[in-house]
Write a protein that holds these residues in place. Structure first.
Motif, PDB file in Angstrom:
ATOM      1  N   TRP A   1      31.314   3.312  30.181  1.00  0.00           N
ATOM      2  CA  TRP A   1      32.118   3.985  29.139  1.00  0.00           C
ATOM      3  C   TRP A   1      31.425   5.216  28.789  1.00  0.00           C
ATOM      4  O   TRP A   1      30.383   5.325  28.543  1.00  0.00           O
ATOM      5  CB  TRP A   1      31.823   3.177  27.939  1.00  0.00           C
ATOM      6  CG  TRP A   1      32.736   1.632  28.093  1.00  0.00           C
ATOM      7  CD1 TRP A   1      32.156   0.394  27.886  1.00  0.00           C
ATOM      8  CD2 TRP A   1      34.089   1.532  28.154  1.00  0.00           C
ATOM      9  NE1 TRP A   1      32.995  -0.515  28.240  1.00  0.00           N
ATOM     10  CE2 TRP A   1      34.167   0.258  28.381  1.00  0.00           C
ATOM     11  CE3 TRP A   1      35.234   2.304  28.326  1.00  0.00           C
ATOM     12  CZ2 TRP A   1      35.507  -0.425  28.563  1.00  0.00           C
ATOM     13  CZ3 TRP A   1      36.340   1.814  28.661  1.00  0.00           C
ATOM     14  CH2 TRP A   1      36.568   0.339  28.784  1.00  0.00           C
TER      15      TRP A   1
ATOM     16  N   ASN B   1      32.704   8.319  26.513  1.00  0.00           N
ATOM     17  CA  ASN B   1      33.660   8.916  25.373  1.00  0.00           C
ATOM     18  C   ASN B   1      34.815   8.088  25.146  1.00  0.00           C
ATOM     19  O   ASN B   1      35.861   8.284  25.118  1.00  0.00           O
ATOM     20  CB  ASN B   1      33.988  10.326  25.609  1.00  0.00           C
ATOM     21  CG  ASN B   1      32.642  11.156  25.595  1.00  0.00           C
ATOM     22  OD1 ASN B   1      31.985  10.872  24.939  1.00  0.00           O
ATOM     23  ND2 ASN B   1      32.930  12.341  26.403  1.00  0.00           N
ATOM     24  N   GLY B   2      34.601   6.652  25.271  1.00  0.00           N
ATOM     25  CA  GLY B   2      35.713   5.777  25.082  1.00  0.00           C
ATOM     26  C   GLY B   2      36.677   5.358  26.294  1.00  0.00           C
ATOM     27  O   GLY B   2      37.587   4.802  26.402  1.00  0.00           O
ATOM     28  N   ARG B   3      36.330   6.172  27.393  1.00  0.00           N
ATOM     29  CA  ARG B   3      36.984   5.932  28.738  1.00  0.00           C
ATOM     30  C   ARG B   3      36.325   5.431  29.647  1.00  0.00           C
ATOM     31  O   ARG B   3      34.933   5.886  29.601  1.00  0.00           O
ATOM     32  CB  ARG B   3      37.852   7.074  28.948  1.00  0.00           C
ATOM     33  CG  ARG B   3      38.640   7.614  27.962  1.00  0.00           C
ATOM     34  CD  ARG B   3      39.422   8.788  28.196  1.00  0.00           C
ATOM     35  NE  ARG B   3      40.246   8.807  29.399  1.00  0.00           N
ATOM     36  CZ  ARG B   3      40.721   9.632  30.139  1.00  0.00           C
ATOM     37  NH1 ARG B   3      40.552  10.903  29.833  1.00  0.00           N
ATOM     38  NH2 ARG B   3      41.602   9.351  31.242  1.00  0.00           N
ATOM     39  N   ARG B   4      36.657   4.755  30.750  1.00  0.00           N
ATOM     40  CA  ARG B   4      35.934   4.525  31.889  1.00  0.00           C
ATOM     41  C   ARG B   4      35.599   5.651  32.812  1.00  0.00           C
ATOM     42  O   ARG B   4      36.340   6.688  32.993  1.00  0.00           O
ATOM     43  CB  ARG B   4      36.561   3.307  32.830  1.00  0.00           C
ATOM     44  CG  ARG B   4      36.381   2.112  32.341  1.00  0.00           C
ATOM     45  CD  ARG B   4      37.202   1.235  33.212  1.00  0.00           C
ATOM     46  NE  ARG B   4      37.357   0.001  32.651  1.00  0.00           N
ATOM     47  CZ  ARG B   4      36.619  -1.140  33.326  1.00  0.00           C
ATOM     48  NH1 ARG B   4      35.858  -0.928  34.265  1.00  0.00           N
ATOM     49  NH2 ARG B   4      36.840  -2.289  32.634  1.00  0.00           N
ATOM     50  N   GLY B   5      34.341   5.847  33.293  1.00  0.00           N
ATOM     51  CA  GLY B   5      33.857   6.809  34.070  1.00  0.00           C
ATOM     52  C   GLY B   5      33.011   6.449  35.037  1.00  0.00           C
ATOM     53  O   GLY B   5      32.469   5.193  34.852  1.00  0.00           O
TER      54      GLY B   5
ATOM     55  N   TYR C   1      24.261   5.242  29.541  1.00  0.00           N
ATOM     56  CA  TYR C   1      25.620   4.866  29.680  1.00  0.00           C
ATOM     57  C   TYR C   1      25.767   3.512  29.578  1.00  0.00           C
ATOM     58  O   TYR C   1      24.790   2.781  30.059  1.00  0.00           O
ATOM     59  CB  TYR C   1      26.411   5.467  30.936  1.00  0.00           C
ATOM     60  CG  TYR C   1      26.629   6.880  30.940  1.00  0.00           C
ATOM     61  CD1 TYR C   1      27.445   7.556  30.502  1.00  0.00           C
ATOM     62  CD2 TYR C   1      25.649   7.555  31.712  1.00  0.00           C
ATOM     63  CE1 TYR C   1      27.644   9.023  30.341  1.00  0.00           C
ATOM     64  CE2 TYR C   1      25.564   8.975  31.873  1.00  0.00           C
ATOM     65  CZ  TYR C   1      26.613   9.684  31.138  1.00  0.00           C
ATOM     66  OH  TYR C   1      26.544  11.010  31.355  1.00  0.00           O
TER      67      TYR C   1
ATOM     68  N   ALA D   1      30.814  -0.715  31.847  1.00  0.00           N
ATOM     69  CA  ALA D   1      32.075  -1.139  31.447  1.00  0.00           C
ATOM     70  C   ALA D   1      32.369  -2.666  32.347  1.00  0.00           C
ATOM     71  O   ALA D   1      32.183  -2.581  33.366  1.00  0.00           O
ATOM     72  CB  ALA D   1      33.188  -0.146  32.003  1.00  0.00           C
TER      73      ALA D   1
ATOM     74  N   ASP E   1      34.703  -5.860  32.387  1.00  0.00           N
ATOM     75  CA  ASP E   1      36.088  -6.394  32.363  1.00  0.00           C
ATOM     76  C   ASP E   1      36.181  -7.370  31.502  1.00  0.00           C
ATOM     77  O   ASP E   1      35.428  -8.512  31.548  1.00  0.00           O
ATOM     78  CB  ASP E   1      36.822  -6.724  33.773  1.00  0.00           C
ATOM     79  CG  ASP E   1      37.064  -5.541  34.573  1.00  0.00           C
ATOM     80  OD1 ASP E   1      37.108  -4.435  34.113  1.00  0.00           O
ATOM     81  OD2 ASP E   1      36.768  -5.682  35.909  1.00  0.00           O
TER      82      ASP E   1
END
Length: 161
Positions: free
Chosen positions: A109, A111-115, A156, A159, A161
């Motif tokens: 994650w 900034n609130g998005r997957r990277g 970080y 993420a 699922d």
């Protein structure tokens, strides 16, 4: 109904709750998916999509003409750059004598998005004891900059699922 607990019982409940809230940070040694209640953290370098595309054209030789679909060829190029980055970090880690490094590409994650992150260490929660010495991080940062990646290493959250 109100239950009154003796002081000994309250102490044991408070101790249990405080122990759970402040469990020590632990390194996670194995690679791959980690099935834990809380997703682990990694320390590593962010790989933004635009910098990944630039690195593919800069670092990798031109792709030969194939009869494969463009999507398949594109994913192969990503795999090649990921292997290149992991290998460079692993070679440098061996030179430094890192024993507990967990070098891999991880979905995190940001900034609130997957990277995507080139992770160097994986642990249950961030802790300064798991950071690498500054001079070693500087060498890795220079290696990443040579391939076109500009972000500094930081923590970080994986993420899941």
């Amino acid at each position: 109904m109100l239950w009154l607990l003796g002081t000994d019982e309250w102490k044991s409940i408070e101790t249990l709750a405080s122990r759970r809230a402040r469990s020590p940070a632990r390194l996670i040694i194995r690679k791959g998916r980690t099935d834990t209640r809380y997703p682990p953290w990694v320390f590593g370098f962010l790989l933004p999509a635009d910098e990944l595309l630039a690195a593919i054209t800069k670092v990798l030789p031109p792709a030969p003409e194939r009869d494969e679909s463009p999507e398949h060829e594109h994913s192969d190029r990503y795999d090649e750059i990921f292997d290149h980055l992991e290998l460079q970090a692993a070679i440098q880690g061996d030179a430094f004598g890192w024993k507990l490094a967990n070098i891999q590409i991880s979905a995190c994650w940001v900034n609130g998005r997957r990277g995507l992150v080139l992770s160097l260490r994986k642990c249950t929660r961030p802790h300064r004891d798991f950071l690498f010495p500054d001079n070693e991080l500087e060498v890795l940062k220079n290696l990443m900059a040579k391939d076109g990646f500009t972000k500094d290493a930081t923590w970080y959250r994986i993420a899941v699922d």
